[in-house]
Design an enzyme around this catalytic site. Structure first.
Site, PDB file in Angstrom:
ATOM      1  N   GLY A 229       0.618  -1.280   0.147  1.00 42.86           N
ATOM      2  CA  GLY A 229      -0.034  -0.407   0.370  1.00 42.86           C
ATOM      3  C   GLY A 229       1.037   0.859   0.374  1.00 42.86           C
ATOM      4  O   GLY A 229       0.397   2.543  -0.346  1.00 42.86           O
TER       5      GLY A 229
ATOM      6  N   ALA B  99      -1.549  -0.983  -4.412  1.00 34.37           N
ATOM      7  CA  ALA B  99      -2.891  -0.735  -4.738  1.00 34.37           C
ATOM      8  C   ALA B  99      -2.709   0.975  -3.989  1.00 34.37           C
ATOM      9  O   ALA B  99      -1.647   0.796  -3.293  1.00 34.37           O
ATOM     10  CB  ALA B  99      -3.823  -1.093  -4.716  1.00 34.37           C
ATOM     11  N   PRO B 100      -2.660   1.875  -4.158  1.00 35.37           N
ATOM     12  CA  PRO B 100      -2.641   2.917  -4.296  1.00 35.37           C
ATOM     13  C   PRO B 100      -3.520   3.586  -3.067  1.00 35.37           C
ATOM     14  O   PRO B 100      -3.605   5.050  -2.131  1.00 35.37           O
ATOM     15  CB  PRO B 100      -2.831   4.106  -4.734  1.00 35.37           C
ATOM     16  CG  PRO B 100      -3.518   3.917  -6.396  1.00 35.37           C
ATOM     17  CD  PRO B 100      -3.490   1.928  -5.983  1.00 35.37           C
ATOM     18  N   ASN B 101      -4.233   3.479  -3.025  1.00 35.80           N
ATOM     19  CA  ASN B 101      -5.554   2.585  -2.118  1.00 35.80           C
ATOM     20  C   ASN B 101      -6.198   1.729  -1.596  1.00 35.80           C
ATOM     21  O   ASN B 101      -6.648   1.072  -2.467  1.00 35.80           O
ATOM     22  CB  ASN B 101      -6.418   3.932  -2.254  1.00 35.80           C
ATOM     23  CG  ASN B 101      -7.380   4.044  -0.843  1.00 35.80           C
ATOM     24  OD1 ASN B 101      -8.147   3.547  -0.718  1.00 35.80           O
ATOM     25  ND2 ASN B 101      -7.542   5.502  -0.911  1.00 35.80           N
TER      26      ASN B 101
ATOM     27  N   HIS C  71      -5.600  14.729   3.244  1.00 33.25           N
ATOM     28  CA  HIS C  71      -4.477  13.998   3.347  1.00 33.25           C
ATOM     29  C   HIS C  71      -3.710  14.581   4.964  1.00 33.25           C
ATOM     30  O   HIS C  71      -3.575  16.009   5.067  1.00 33.25           O
ATOM     31  CB  HIS C  71      -4.007  12.973   3.387  1.00 33.25           C
ATOM     32  CG  HIS C  71      -4.039  12.208   2.036  1.00 33.25           C
ATOM     33  ND1 HIS C  71      -4.104  12.111   0.857  1.00 33.25           N
ATOM     34  CD2 HIS C  71      -5.193  10.819   2.464  1.00 33.25           C
ATOM     35  CE1 HIS C  71      -4.803  11.575   0.358  1.00 33.25           C
ATOM     36  NE2 HIS C  71      -4.680  10.101   1.708  1.00 33.25           N
TER      37      HIS C  71
ATOM     38  N   LYS D 164       1.247  12.745   5.691  1.00 38.13           N
ATOM     39  CA  LYS D 164       1.721  12.221   4.522  1.00 38.13           C
ATOM     40  C   LYS D 164       2.504  12.877   3.497  1.00 38.13           C
ATOM     41  O   LYS D 164       2.629  13.630   3.894  1.00 38.13           O
ATOM     42  CB  LYS D 164       0.281  12.248   3.428  1.00 38.13           C
ATOM     43  CG  LYS D 164       0.554  11.216   2.328  1.00 38.13           C
ATOM     44  CD  LYS D 164      -1.107  11.022   2.284  1.00 38.13           C
ATOM     45  CE  LYS D 164      -1.161   9.984   0.450  1.00 38.13           C
ATOM     46  NZ  LYS D 164      -0.844   8.992   0.500  1.00 38.13           N
TER      47      LYS D 164
ATOM     48  N   GLY E 205      -0.974   9.651  -4.157  1.00 33.59           N
ATOM     49  CA  GLY E 205      -1.340   8.060  -5.321  1.00 33.59           C
ATOM     50  C   GLY E 205      -2.245   7.763  -6.042  1.00 33.59           C
ATOM     51  O   GLY E 205      -2.955   7.219  -6.801  1.00 33.59           O
ATOM     52  N   THR E 206      -3.273   7.582  -5.427  1.00 30.01           N
ATOM     53  CA  THR E 206      -5.188   7.620  -5.847  1.00 30.01           C
ATOM     54  C   THR E 206      -5.005   9.267  -6.260  1.00 30.01           C
ATOM     55  O   THR E 206      -6.155   8.100  -7.169  1.00 30.01           O
ATOM     56  CB  THR E 206      -5.561   7.531  -4.617  1.00 30.01           C
ATOM     57  OG1 THR E 206      -5.784   7.094  -3.346  1.00 30.01           O
ATOM     58  CG2 THR E 206      -6.817   8.005  -4.509  1.00 30.01           C
TER      59      THR E 206
END
Length: 235
Positions: free
Chosen positions: A80, A105-107, A140, A144, A150-151
């Site tokens: 992640g 996954a970015p999320n 965010h 972060k 990334g999402t």
């Protein structure tokens, strides 16, 4: 069947994954952070004895090396960490050569991954409507590291792949403890259309990562979380 889990990256997400792991049939058998895993050196076969699969939530500069070490030890991984796309080729090669599996996954939120599909579909509808410009925005927590997230990058990538060829203005905010909001909008002289996903907590990310880890434990190859949603079933 209980599976042995390694947590690579023991920050807020790592601790939440440890807390929720028993609900998904895992026993945490190893934990790694910046103190016991400098440069990936802690991820040895001995340290990973009894581990069936790992969840990796570290930092952009550490992710690729961690994946290489996990693959060399024969451990499949759900990853992640974001902000390390330039290192994908070396990580892919390590996974392929080792015969292990990886889900990235970015999320890992199921809702976010459905949101990705909804945004891509909507972008295709607006692609031929030249009067509509597009933007993407996200916020965010202050800790972060990557911005845009990334999402958000993945959302824009999906829009372009769906045929939206015009500029997409992306912006980010970092503040407080916000778990994450992503917004995509289309604007014209006549109106504005907005799509938004707001996370209420980190639980959705952790649960998705654990479901992905259980799925990939018996798989070989490189996968994206959004590709396997339909196969997760009751995991």
């Amino acid at each position: 069947m209980t599976l042995g889990l390694a947590i690579v990256g023991y920050g807020k997400m790592g601790r939440l994954i440890e807390q929720l792991a028993p609900e998904y049939g895992f026993e945490v058998r190893a934990k790694f952070d910046s103190k016991n895993n400098v440069g990936g050196a802690g991820l040895t076969r001995g340290a990973l004895r009894g581990v069936d699969v790992a969840v990796e939530f570290s930092t952009p500069d550490a992710a690729a090396r961690n994946i290489q070490q996990l693959a060399a030890a024969g451990v499949s991984t759900a990853v992640g960490t974001t902000g390390w796309l330039e290192h994908f080729p070396v990580a892919r090669q390590a996974v392929a050569e080792s015969g292990t599996g990886l889900v990235w996954a970015p999320n890992f939120s199921v809702g976010v991954n459905l949101f990705l599909q909804a945004v891509a579909y909507t972008a295709a509808l607006f692609a031929s409507q030249q009067e509509y410009g597009a933007w993407g925005w996200e916020i965010h927590h202050a800790a972060k590291k990557d911005a845009p997230s990334g999402t958000l990058r993945k959302l824009a990538e999906g829009m372009r792949a769906s045929g939206y060829a015009r500029a997409i203005d992306l912006s980010s905010n970092r503040a407080g403890a916000h778990p994450g909001t992503h917004e995509i909008g289309f604007d014209s002289v006549a109106d504005t259309i907005t799509l938004r996903h707001t996370a209420r907590s980190r639980d959705g990310f952790a649960c998705g990562a654990l479901r992905a880890a259980r799925w990939v434990a018996s798989k070989k190859g490189w996968f994206e979380f959004r590709e396997i949603l339909g196969e997760l079933g009751n995991l």
